[in-house]
Enzyme design. Sequence first.
Site, PDB file in Angstrom:
ATOM      1  N   CYS A  67       6.296   7.593  -9.295  1.00  0.00           N
ATOM      2  CA  CYS A  67       6.037   7.242  -7.901  1.00  0.00           C
ATOM      3  C   CYS A  67       7.183   6.368  -7.367  1.00  0.00           C
ATOM      4  O   CYS A  67       8.317   6.806  -7.346  1.00  0.00           O
ATOM      5  CB  CYS A  67       4.670   6.605  -7.744  1.00  0.00           C
ATOM      6  SG  CYS A  67       4.098   6.643  -6.013  1.00  0.00           S
TER       7      CYS A  67
ATOM      8  N   HIS B 233       1.567  10.898  -9.664  1.00  0.00           N
ATOM      9  CA  HIS B 233       1.076  10.049 -10.748  1.00  0.00           C
ATOM     10  C   HIS B 233       0.501  10.922 -11.870  1.00  0.00           C
ATOM     11  O   HIS B 233      -0.631  11.399 -11.767  1.00  0.00           O
ATOM     12  CB  HIS B 233      -0.035   9.116 -10.237  1.00  0.00           C
ATOM     13  CG  HIS B 233       0.449   8.004  -9.379  1.00  0.00           C
ATOM     14  ND1 HIS B 233       0.886   6.807  -9.890  1.00  0.00           N
ATOM     15  CD2 HIS B 233       0.573   7.914  -8.035  1.00  0.00           C
ATOM     16  CE1 HIS B 233       1.250   6.014  -8.903  1.00  0.00           C
ATOM     17  NE2 HIS B 233       1.070   6.661  -7.770  1.00  0.00           N
TER      18      HIS B 233
ATOM     19  N   GLU C  15      -0.613   9.959 -14.689  1.00  0.00           N
ATOM     20  CA  GLU C  15      -1.745   9.262 -15.298  1.00  0.00           C
ATOM     21  C   GLU C  15      -3.023   9.407 -14.476  1.00  0.00           C
ATOM     22  O   GLU C  15      -4.109   9.083 -14.953  1.00  0.00           O
ATOM     23  CB  GLU C  15      -1.403   7.787 -15.511  1.00  0.00           C
ATOM     24  CG  GLU C  15      -1.415   6.919 -14.268  1.00  0.00           C
ATOM     25  CD  GLU C  15      -0.155   6.990 -13.425  1.00  0.00           C
ATOM     26  OE1 GLU C  15      -0.010   6.137 -12.528  1.00  0.00           O
ATOM     27  OE2 GLU C  15       0.684   7.889 -13.663  1.00  0.00           O
TER      28      GLU C  15
END
Length: 214
Positions: free
Chosen positions: A83, A195, A197
Site C-alpha cells: 500500500c 493489501h 494480508e
Amino acid sequence: MMGPDVVVLDYGSGNVRSAVRALEHVGASVRLSADPAAVRDCAGLFVPGVGNFHACMAGLDAVDGPRLIDVRLAGGRPVLGVCVGMQVLFDGSIEPSDAPVAGIGEWPGMVSRLTAPVVPHMGWNSVAPPAGTRLFAGVEHQRFYFVHSYAARTWDLPVADGHMASQTPLVTTCDYGGSFVAAVENGPLSATQFHPEKSGAAGLRLLANWVRSL
C-alpha cells in the site's frame, strides 16, 4: 522447523498485526521491529503503509528506514512494500497536498490521486499480472483488496532489451478510473498497492510465494 526470518518494519504505520499474523500463517518467523541489525540481516523485510504519504515518510525517516531499505537492496536482500509502503518506493507523491513530497526513490515516477468518480478505491478488484510473474503464481486471475486514493499511475522505468531483458521489472496493473500500478516485481524489491494480508486466500497465497522465495 522455523520458517524464513521476516521483519515487519515498525515505524508507526497503523495496525500491522494483521500483516504479522498473515506472514506467520504462511510459514514465516516474524518480528515487528525497527532495530537496524534486525532490519539489515533478516531474510525478508516487509514494509507496511497505512495513512498518507507524508506521514509514512516521516515515520520511515524517524527510524532511518530509507537508508536501511537501500542497504538491503544494495546487497540483494528481499523487500516487500504494501500500500503506502509501495508508494514510498517511488520518487514522491502529491499527497496530502499539491506540493510534492519526496519518496525513497527506488523507482522513478510520482504518486498521484486516482481519477475515478468515487475515491477512495475501496474493496475487491482484479489485477493483470504479466507473463513470468512469481509473486502471483497460482492467483493470476484472483481479486485482491484495495484501500487507497493515490497510486503510481504510470510505470516510468525504461524497459530493457537484448541480454538485459531478463532483468526487466514485472509490472502488474489494475483499472479503477484508469490504469494504475498494482504491483511490481523488480529483483529483490517487490511491492503491492493492495493489501495481501486482507485479501483472503489469494493474498495468503501471494505472501506464501514471497516467503518461499526468501
